[in-house]
Design an enzyme around this catalytic site. Structure first.
Site, PDB file in Angstrom:
ATOM      1  N   TYR A  59       1.047  -1.196  -0.088  1.00 53.59           N
ATOM      2  CA  TYR A  59      -0.154   0.040   0.075  1.00 53.59           C
ATOM      3  C   TYR A  59       0.851   1.348   0.012  1.00 53.59           C
ATOM      4  O   TYR A  59       1.690   1.443   0.808  1.00 53.59           O
ATOM      5  CB  TYR A  59      -0.940   0.130   1.106  1.00 53.59           C
ATOM      6  N   HIS A  80      -4.419  16.198  -3.570  1.00 55.54           N
ATOM      7  CA  HIS A  80      -4.910  16.439  -2.061  1.00 55.54           C
ATOM      8  C   HIS A  80      -4.508  17.862  -1.364  1.00 55.54           C
ATOM      9  O   HIS A  80      -4.945  18.272  -0.584  1.00 55.54           O
ATOM     10  CB  HIS A  80      -4.025  15.678  -1.190  1.00 55.54           C
ATOM     11  N   ASN A 122       0.800  11.968   5.254  1.00 59.30           N
ATOM     12  CA  ASN A 122       0.030  11.177   6.064  1.00 59.30           C
ATOM     13  C   ASN A 122       0.338  11.271   7.396  1.00 59.30           C
ATOM     14  O   ASN A 122       1.255  10.459   7.910  1.00 59.30           O
ATOM     15  CB  ASN A 122       0.470   9.760   5.535  1.00 59.30           C
ATOM     16  N   TYR A 131     -15.949  34.178  44.837  1.00 60.98           N
ATOM     17  CA  TYR A 131     -15.358  32.882  44.446  1.00 60.98           C
ATOM     18  C   TYR A 131     -14.150  33.581  43.290  1.00 60.98           C
ATOM     19  O   TYR A 131     -13.165  32.732  43.047  1.00 60.98           O
ATOM     20  CB  TYR A 131     -16.502  31.924  43.578  1.00 60.98           C
ATOM     21  N   ARG A 191     -11.608  34.473  45.656  1.00 61.89           N
ATOM     22  CA  ARG A 191     -11.150  33.474  46.551  1.00 61.89           C
ATOM     23  C   ARG A 191     -10.543  32.171  45.931  1.00 61.89           C
ATOM     24  O   ARG A 191      -9.858  31.565  46.660  1.00 61.89           O
ATOM     25  CB  ARG A 191     -12.344  33.164  47.576  1.00 61.89           C
ATOM     26  N   PHE A 243      -1.847   7.679  11.838  1.00 61.92           N
ATOM     27  CA  PHE A 243      -2.178   9.080  11.518  1.00 61.92           C
ATOM     28  C   PHE A 243      -3.482   9.582  12.060  1.00 61.92           C
ATOM     29  O   PHE A 243      -3.738  10.601  11.804  1.00 61.92           O
ATOM     30  CB  PHE A 243      -2.394   9.018   9.785  1.00 61.92           C
ATOM     31  N   GLU A 262     -12.462   5.500   5.338  1.00 58.54           N
ATOM     32  CA  GLU A 262     -11.781   6.136   6.319  1.00 58.54           C
ATOM     33  C   GLU A 262     -13.239   6.646   6.929  1.00 58.54           C
ATOM     34  O   GLU A 262     -13.579   7.800   6.906  1.00 58.54           O
ATOM     35  CB  GLU A 262     -11.001   7.447   5.780  1.00 58.54           C
TER      36      GLU A 262
END
Length: 502
Positions: A52, A82, A194, A277, A280, A326, A411
């Site tokens: 792959y 991409h 990746n 608060y 404090r 990834f 994915e």
């Protein structure tokens, strides 16, 4: 000179490289590991074994084999297809941090790139170049594909880079700095994109700013205590040791240190029995945010030294495994946690601002105005702070709980970690403006009380900050004051005022 080896990079070192322009070098042993993993890739290409990302398509196309003569085109097409990020670019230091982190990951020697890739990254870092990377477009798995594709474009001599604050064509700049653009070969495009380096780089920059902001939150809150004649007893060490949180104990110690010698603090029962608060509980609230910062730093430093591409090459190529390093979930959670922690520093700061300006809650002039009624004074500064903290609440919605399937459902679960890191950074910018507003109001309150009565360390801060924002003697355009003090807080390290108590 900082040596990168893929295993020991720290946030402190990142800060030196990014902001002190310290140069880097590559560890020799790590470079040998890079060469070994590359030899394995070249054997696979030559032998025609199907692996792959080396000689197959990507994502849902992982079952499509690619002939040996097309593996170079495969990598080039991967980057071009991409590189579809959109929106404003990441800040320049973030792009440079991405280069550093990508280089450090490749030096683990399990990614299969040629040494020329790591040397080119090193040369770009040492030349203070930064790829122009659009902020939007990453799902956070399979890593930061779109942002890192824009990084890869810069190495190829395509796209744009920042150089000395200016955006210029990458090819032109590489030529000017005698850096040869690379032609990506088998697996190298995939090894570059990746990974989680965009969300981690944004996270590192955000963390550095958040740490400085948290230090100032402790200091500015001490000034507010003086402006309100707060009760010092609530910060007694025994109270905080009794609970046991180290960070809470530390914040209380810092407050006592900042207020040592003050003639504006009070004891319980002197003016009132207890403070609200937001006064404090400063150690409890700020301390919890410091706990979160510690957690975030730990996760970032793990990820900074992680191999996050796929597949990974082990044992000289005897074992090549497609996994899921990834996936950005660890950083997605850390960034969402960072958002909440910083948003809370702003939330409690805004409540202290209200106590400083509201005449029903103090004995100071209404809204710290020099002429209440004729002049509004700090009235609308509190409005702005309230708006910013409200905006932070929407940004603090966790990005990591969302997931949208991609690549034809191959994915099918993603982290959205890059969205989380971007929103964390926005929250940090908003929170620092809130803190700037508190500082402006705290200084004005202290002035009414008599600034000569301030503690030594808060007086030092007051004196320096007054050079940035003068006293409110007349209504003016306070927007300018907020922006100027915000910039001062951002660019001035709090350690110059007083060190963090450990």
């Amino acid at each position: 000179m900082i040596t990168l080896n893929g295993h020991s990079l720290t946030i402190v070192q990142m800060k030196k490289i990014l902001f002190d322009k310290e140069r880097i070098q590559i560890d020799d042993l790590s470079l040998e590991k890079v060469k070994t993993s590359r030899e394995a890739v070249e054997r696979i290409v030559e032998d025609g074994d199907v692996v792959y990302g080396i000689n197959t398509g990507f994502g849902k196309l992982s079952d499509v084999p690619v002939p040996k003569e097309d593996v170079v085109a495969l990598q080039r097409n991967l980057i071009h297809s991409h590189a579809c990020g959109v929106g404003e670019p990441f800040p320049e230091p973030v792009g440079r941090a991405m280069l550093i982190l990508r280089l450090n990951a490749l030096l683990k020697g399990v990614s299969g790139v040629r040494p020329v890739i790591v040397h080119t990254l090193k040369d770009m870092i040492n030349a203070n170049l930064s790829p122009v990377v659009p902020q939007q477009g990453s799902l956070g798995a399979s890593g930061d594909l779109a942002p890192l594709a824009h990084l890869a474009l810069a190495l190829m001599g395509e796209g744009d880079v920042f150089v000395k604050g200016e955006v210029r064509p990458a090819l032109e700049v590489l030529d000017e700095y005698n850096i040869q653009p690379v032609t990506l070969r088998a697996k190298e495009g995939l090894a570059l994109i990746n990974g989680t380096q965009a969300m981690t780089a944004m996270g590192v920059i955000g963390y550095l700013e958040a740490e400085n902001l948290a230090q100032y939150a402790d200091l500015v809150s001490a000034l507010t205590i003086e402006g309100l004649q707060g009760i010092i007893d609530a910060f007694d060490e025994d109270v905080h040791i009794a609970r046991g949180y180290e960070e809470q104990v530390d914040v209380a110690a810092r407050i006592r240190d900042y207020l040592e010698g003050s003639r504006l603090t009070t004891r319980q029962g002197q003016l009132r029995v207890q403070d609200a608060y937001s006064i404090r509980c400063i150690p409890q609230v700020h301390g919890a945010s410091w706990q979160t910062l510690k957690y975030v730093k730990e996760k970032l430093e793990i990820e900074m030294n992680a191999a996050t591409d796929n597949p990974l090459i082990f044992d000289g190529g005897e074992k090549i495994i497609s996994g899921g390093n990834f996936h950005g979930q660890p950083i997605a959670f850390a960034m969402d946690f960072l958002k909440i922690a910083v948003a809370e520093l702003a939330n409690i700061s805004e409540r202290r601002i209200e106590r400083l300006v509201n005449p029903q809650l103090n004995d100071l002039p209404a809204f710290l105005s020099p002429q209440p009624g004729i002049q509004s004074g700090a009235m609308i500064l509190q409005y702005t702070a309230a708006s910013l903290v409200s905006e932070n609440k929407t940004l603090a919605h966790p990005a990591s709980v969302d997931s949208i399937p991609s690549s034809a459902n191959q994915e099918d679960h993603v982290s959205m970690g890059t969205i989380g890191s971007r929103h964390a950074y926005q929250i940090i910018q908003n929170a620092r403006k809130v803190l700037a507003i508190e500082a402006i109001c705290g200084m004005q309150a202290a002035e009414y009380r008599g600034s000569e009565n301030l503690a030594k360390k808060t007086k030092q801060f007051y004196t320096e900050a007054r050079k940035v924002v003068p006293s409110i003697e007349q209504d003016r355009i306070f927007s300018k004051d907020i922006e100027q003090l915000d910039h001062w807080l951002k660019t001035r390290m709090c350690e110059e005022v007083t060190p963090v108590v450990s």
